[in-house]
Write an enzyme that holds these catalytic residues in place. Sequence first.
Site, PDB file in Angstrom:
ATOM      1  N   ASP A  23      -8.966  -5.597 -68.200  1.00 37.12           N
ATOM      2  CA  ASP A  23      -9.135  -3.977 -67.423  1.00 37.12           C
ATOM      3  C   ASP A  23     -10.513  -3.680 -67.094  1.00 37.12           C
ATOM      4  O   ASP A  23     -11.354  -3.982 -67.857  1.00 37.12           O
ATOM      5  CB  ASP A  23      -8.332  -3.120 -68.412  1.00 37.12           C
ATOM      6  CG  ASP A  23      -7.994  -1.778 -67.817  1.00 37.12           C
ATOM      7  OD1 ASP A  23      -7.952  -1.577 -66.404  1.00 37.12           O
ATOM      8  OD2 ASP A  23      -7.744  -1.084 -68.535  1.00 37.12           O
ATOM      9  N   ARG A  27     -13.306   0.586 -62.172  1.00 32.75           N
ATOM     10  CA  ARG A  27     -14.353   1.087 -62.607  1.00 32.75           C
ATOM     11  C   ARG A  27     -15.662   0.610 -62.371  1.00 32.75           C
ATOM     12  O   ARG A  27     -16.735   1.272 -61.946  1.00 32.75           O
ATOM     13  CB  ARG A  27     -14.202   1.800 -64.070  1.00 32.75           C
ATOM     14  CG  ARG A  27     -13.305   2.895 -64.192  1.00 32.75           C
ATOM     15  CD  ARG A  27     -12.667   2.932 -65.813  1.00 32.75           C
ATOM     16  NE  ARG A  27     -11.643   2.183 -65.931  1.00 32.75           N
ATOM     17  CZ  ARG A  27     -11.116   1.840 -67.063  1.00 32.75           C
ATOM     18  NH1 ARG A  27     -11.533   2.452 -68.198  1.00 32.75           N
ATOM     19  NH2 ARG A  27     -10.147   1.072 -67.277  1.00 32.75           N
ATOM     20  N   GLU A  70       4.059  -2.200 -63.494  1.00 36.44           N
ATOM     21  CA  GLU A  70       3.700  -0.817 -62.985  1.00 36.44           C
ATOM     22  C   GLU A  70       2.643  -0.835 -61.877  1.00 36.44           C
ATOM     23  O   GLU A  70       2.471   0.065 -61.289  1.00 36.44           O
ATOM     24  CB  GLU A  70       3.051   0.070 -64.244  1.00 36.44           C
ATOM     25  CG  GLU A  70       4.215   0.581 -65.219  1.00 36.44           C
ATOM     26  CD  GLU A  70       4.547  -0.766 -66.240  1.00 36.44           C
ATOM     27  OE1 GLU A  70       4.095  -1.767 -66.370  1.00 36.44           O
ATOM     28  OE2 GLU A  70       5.840  -0.663 -66.444  1.00 36.44           O
ATOM     29  N   ASN A  71       1.794  -2.111 -61.870  1.00 38.57           N
ATOM     30  CA  ASN A  71       1.032  -2.130 -60.912  1.00 38.57           C
ATOM     31  C   ASN A  71       1.472  -2.014 -59.313  1.00 38.57           C
ATOM     32  O   ASN A  71       0.674  -1.834 -58.436  1.00 38.57           O
ATOM     33  CB  ASN A  71       0.079  -3.343 -61.122  1.00 38.57           C
ATOM     34  CG  ASN A  71      -0.964  -3.197 -62.409  1.00 38.57           C
ATOM     35  OD1 ASN A  71      -1.231  -4.339 -62.802  1.00 38.57           O
ATOM     36  ND2 ASN A  71      -1.490  -2.090 -62.606  1.00 38.57           N
TER      37      ASN A  71
HETATM   38  C1  IPE Z   1      -2.885  -3.257 -67.505  1.00 43.49           C
HETATM   39  O1  IPE Z   1      -3.924  -2.448 -66.934  1.00 43.49           O
HETATM   40  C2  IPE Z   1      -2.587  -4.222 -66.541  1.00 43.49           C
HETATM   41  C3  IPE Z   1      -3.543  -5.258 -66.200  1.00 43.49           C
HETATM   42  C4  IPE Z   1      -4.594  -5.433 -66.857  1.00 43.49           C
HETATM   43  C5  IPE Z   1      -2.839  -6.239 -65.229  1.00 43.49           C
HETATM   44  P1  IPE Z   1      -3.691  -0.815 -66.059  1.00 43.49           P
HETATM   45  O2  IPE Z   1      -4.993  -0.378 -65.720  1.00 43.49           O
HETATM   46  O3  IPE Z   1      -2.736  -1.260 -65.117  1.00 43.49           O
HETATM   47  O4  IPE Z   1      -3.171   0.019 -67.202  1.00 43.49           O
HETATM   48  P2  IPE Z   1      -3.084   1.356 -67.425  1.00 43.49           P
HETATM   49  O5  IPE Z   1      -2.410   2.100 -66.180  1.00 43.49           O
HETATM   50  O6  IPE Z   1      -4.686   1.892 -67.566  1.00 43.49           O
HETATM   51  O7  IPE Z   1      -2.475   1.686 -68.677  1.00 43.49           O
HETATM   52  C1  IPE Z   2      -7.512  -4.320 -64.023  1.00 38.99           C
HETATM   53  O1  IPE Z   2      -8.579  -3.361 -63.465  1.00 38.99           O
HETATM   54  C2  IPE Z   2      -6.851  -5.058 -62.964  1.00 38.99           C
HETATM   55  C3  IPE Z   2      -5.358  -4.745 -62.715  1.00 38.99           C
HETATM   56  C4  IPE Z   2      -4.796  -3.719 -63.359  1.00 38.99           C
HETATM   57  C5  IPE Z   2      -4.670  -5.735 -61.532  1.00 38.99           C
HETATM   58  P1  IPE Z   2      -8.095  -1.949 -62.917  1.00 38.99           P
HETATM   59  O2  IPE Z   2      -7.914  -2.297 -61.710  1.00 38.99           O
HETATM   60  O3  IPE Z   2      -6.977  -1.433 -63.852  1.00 38.99           O
HETATM   61  O4  IPE Z   2      -9.415  -1.072 -63.258  1.00 38.99           O
HETATM   62  P2  IPE Z   2      -9.774   0.204 -63.567  1.00 38.99           P
HETATM   63  O5  IPE Z   2      -8.972   0.440 -64.852  1.00 38.99           O
HETATM   64  O6  IPE Z   2      -9.131   1.236 -62.611  1.00 38.99           O
HETATM   65  O7  IPE Z   2     -11.063   0.524 -63.812  1.00 38.99           O
HETATM   66 MG    MG Z   3      -6.963  -0.261 -65.294  1.00 34.65          MG
END
Ligand code: IPE
Ligand code: IPE
Ligand code: MG
Length: 248
Positions: A23, A27, A70-71
């Site tokens: 994650d 950011r 959820e993504n």
């Molecule tokens: C969790 O990260 C899913 C992956 C790393 C693929 P998210 O960024 O989707 O999680 P939340 O929304 O902060 O809980």
């Molecule tokens: C994790 O990074 C990758 C996926 C969930 C696909 P994020 O895209 O969730 O990065 P943040 O949480 O917005 O920083």
């Molecule tokens: Mg994230």
Amino acid sequence: MSFKAPSPPPPGRFPAHVAIIMDGNGRWAKIRSLSRVKGHEKGAETVRTIVRASREIGISHLTLYAFSTENWQRPSSEVAALMALLSRFLNSERAEMLENGIRLSTIGDVSRLPAEVQQTLDSVKADTAKNTDMVLTLALSYGGREEILRAAKSLAKDAADGKLDPEGVTEQDLASRLYTAGMPDPDLLIRTSGEMRISNFLLWQAAYSELFFTPTLWPDFTKEEYLSILNEYAGRERRFGKTGEQIG
Ligand code: IPE
Ligand code: IPE
Ligand code: MG
């Protein structure tokens, strides 16, 4: 942050199965006034580094949370960019996986992924099917609740069909219906980016995993920090409900 201890933990004290919630890509990009997609691209480089390091250390199972159920709710342009990046990554890593004895596997509802991505996944899985040194599992369109629900439906169906006695259903019966059937549970679960949550990852399997949260954003995560987490893991006492004395 800088990390000392770049040597691997002592033999016999490292995890067989490491699972990582990767994650912080968005950011990482935002801080640099870059698009979120650039963050995902940099994150893919970290994936390469951590896969290599895991293989070198002798981790037998590495499971990476790459895309959650959820993504799918993210902007369609970001989803499309992630899918394209996944295809590129699989094609660019195929040779190294073959060379290093890595078998590719997936968990999640991959039938929701674009057809081209599914084809690439199938071909890399087929090419690496006989490899035995490490299993790299990508969690794609994965959600722990969806996985457990699917298993529950399968149990219910078998019971309705008279193949299973509802009273006699065991944990093993449920576990064997999860995407992870046959895999050991994760010993160590790492989440980057400072968030202290599981976000629907391996809900059943992480029952006794050691949890490790680091504020480092995934694109900044290094082999050195990984080794330092593995060293901390090696020093933890896993009790599984028993007393410290029973563990010895
Ligand atoms: C969790 O990260 C899913 C992956 C790393 C693929 P998210 O960024 O989707 O999680 P939340 O929304 O902060 O809980
Ligand atoms: C994790 O990074 C990758 C996926 C969930 C696909 P994020 O895209 O969730 O990065 P943040 O949480 O917005 O920083
Ligand atoms: Mg994230």
